[in-house]
Write an enzyme that holds these catalytic residues in place. Structure first.
Site, PDB file in Angstrom:
ATOM      1  N   GLY A  73      14.169   0.189   9.400  1.00 27.61           N
ATOM      2  CA  GLY A  73      13.067   0.827   8.688  1.00 27.61           C
ATOM      3  C   GLY A  73      11.717   0.319   9.143  1.00 27.61           C
ATOM      4  N   TYR A  74      10.676   0.858   8.516  1.00 20.27           N
ATOM      5  CA  TYR A  74       9.320   0.457   8.896  1.00 20.27           C
ATOM      6  C   TYR A  74       9.055  -1.015   8.561  1.00 20.27           C
ATOM      7  CZ  TYR A  74       8.182   5.415   9.546  1.00 20.27           C
ATOM      8  OH  TYR A  74       8.147   6.720   9.974  1.00 20.27           O
ATOM      9  N   CYS A  81       3.551  -3.466  -2.124  1.00 20.01           N
ATOM     10  CA  CYS A  81       2.267  -3.395  -1.420  1.00 20.01           C
ATOM     11  C   CYS A  81       1.109  -3.117  -2.365  1.00 20.01           C
ATOM     12  CB  CYS A  81       2.344  -2.340  -0.314  1.00 20.01           C
ATOM     13  SG  CYS A  81       2.870  -0.695  -0.855  1.00 20.01           S
ATOM     14  N   ASN A 133      -0.144  -1.861   4.199  1.00 19.87           N
ATOM     15  CA  ASN A 133       1.047  -1.915   3.342  1.00 19.87           C
ATOM     16  C   ASN A 133       2.256  -2.516   4.038  1.00 19.87           C
ATOM     17  OD1 ASN A 133       0.662   0.801   4.683  1.00 19.87           O
ATOM     18  ND2 ASN A 133       2.799   1.009   4.092  1.00 19.87           N
TER      19      ASN A 133
END
Length: 344
Positions: free
Chosen positions: A11-12, A151, A311
């Protein structure tokens, strides 16, 4: 060198962890997991890592097969799924740093209200330290169970907490949060297709966003949060509406921020009278571990507190690496030296 593993590396957030850890001079990335991409190179979903690593993803189950092989385990796994397996994860490495939402809230009833399901490991909630060095540095120095905040919660806590601690706030805090599309993750649904999101300002949480519980837990104040998706890819900005107590004004607010963040490596006070960037703006923070905070005082004892960050970095992976640095006694900016781009 510490040996570290990243669970959920596709994932990111997982990719950002890998980017930072591969450039960290005191760690060796031993393993990254992804069930859907097992056997594929890490630099496939994360093309920015080409030439930096030859790692391939392994299935998540292989973590247990290599028990004792890691000093630190980073968990970049989905909310609601991490809690059920946490007892096993704690056996795999001396230090576990969790980036899911499952161990951020200390009260299981609050967790159930905001996440829509009962917490399956409530007995473990009290054992995790909030992974925000600016507020929990002393505890992080000896903690082997760390839960990194969300975030928008991180931006909100860093903007609100100094004034709450100084007794300058009275009553409810309202948080208007804006976030880029990367906050939805790599498996975001139809609403986050480019054709649907481009040009939109989508109010996806008009009330009761789960991060409001984290800001309320930290500040001890009632908090109401809304969240809007904006066209940016990275970045969070929160506007926190507050009422100042006891006739306080701008000088008291500025003094509280300066006292709280004097000497802090990654929090900057940005509150100027003029200029394009006179208040915190996430655009110039992209890729960096900074959170900028600022304020504007209005009439009638009202003020707007502003927080901005990337974030994926200070709002996630960078904060986790900063916690790692605190835990092992290294300079907090180790592996986090990048300070953003302008223009961007």
């Amino acid at each position: 060198m510490l040996r570290v593993a990243v669970a959920g590396g596709a994932g990111y957030i997982g990719g950002e962890l890998l980017r930072l850890l591969l450039g960290h001079p005191r760690v060796d990335v031993a393993l990254a997991t992804s069930d859907s991409l097992a056997g594929r190179r890490v630099d496939g979903p994360h093309p920015n890592l080409r030439g930096r690593t030859d790692l391939t993803f392994v299935r998540h189950g292989e973590l247990a097969d290599r028990q004792g092989s890691y000093d630190v385990l980073f968990l970049a796994l989905p909310h609601k799924k991490t809690m059920g397996a946490m007892a096993g994860y704690l056996d795999l490495a001396r230090t576990v740093i969790d980036l899911s939402g499952d161990f951020r809230l200390r009260d299981p009833e609050v967790y159930a209200r905001y996440y829509g399901t009962a917490h399956t490991a409530p007995e473990l909630l009290g054992g995790f330290t909030t992974g925000l060095p600016e507020q929990h540095r002393d505890a992080l120095r000896t903690s082997d169970r760390i839960s990194v905040p969300g975030c928008m919660a991180t931006a909100g806590m860093l903007a609100v907490q100094p004034l709450a601690d100084a007794g300058l706030l009275d009553g409810e805090v309202t948080v208007d949060a804006r976030t880029g599309s990367s906050g939805s993750g790599v498996s975001a649904g139809e609403a986050n297709l480019h054709a649907e999101r481009s040009g939109a300002m989508r109010l996806f949480a008009p009330a009761g966003h789960r991060h409001e519980a984290e800001v309320a837990q930290a500040s001890g104040l009632p908090v109401r949060m809304t969240a809007t998706g904006v066209e940016a890819v990275r970045g969070v900005q929160v506007l926190c509406g507050v009422r100042l107590a006891g006739g306080a004004g701008g000088s008291e607010v500025r003094a509280a921020y300066r006292k709280a963040y004097e000497g802090e490596r990654f929090v900057r006070l940005v509150a100027y009278r003029r200029g394009a960037y006179r208040l915190p703006e996430p655009k110039i923070l992209s890729g960096s571990n900074y959170c900028d905070v600022g304020f504007a005082v209005g009439d009638g004892g009202r003020a707007t507190l502003v927080g901005a960050l990337d974030n994926l970095v200070k709002g996630g992976a960078g904060n986790a690496v900063q916690c790692l640095n605190v835990r092992f006694g290294w300079p907090e900016d180790t592996g986090l030296e990048f300070f953003g781009l302008h223009p961007n």
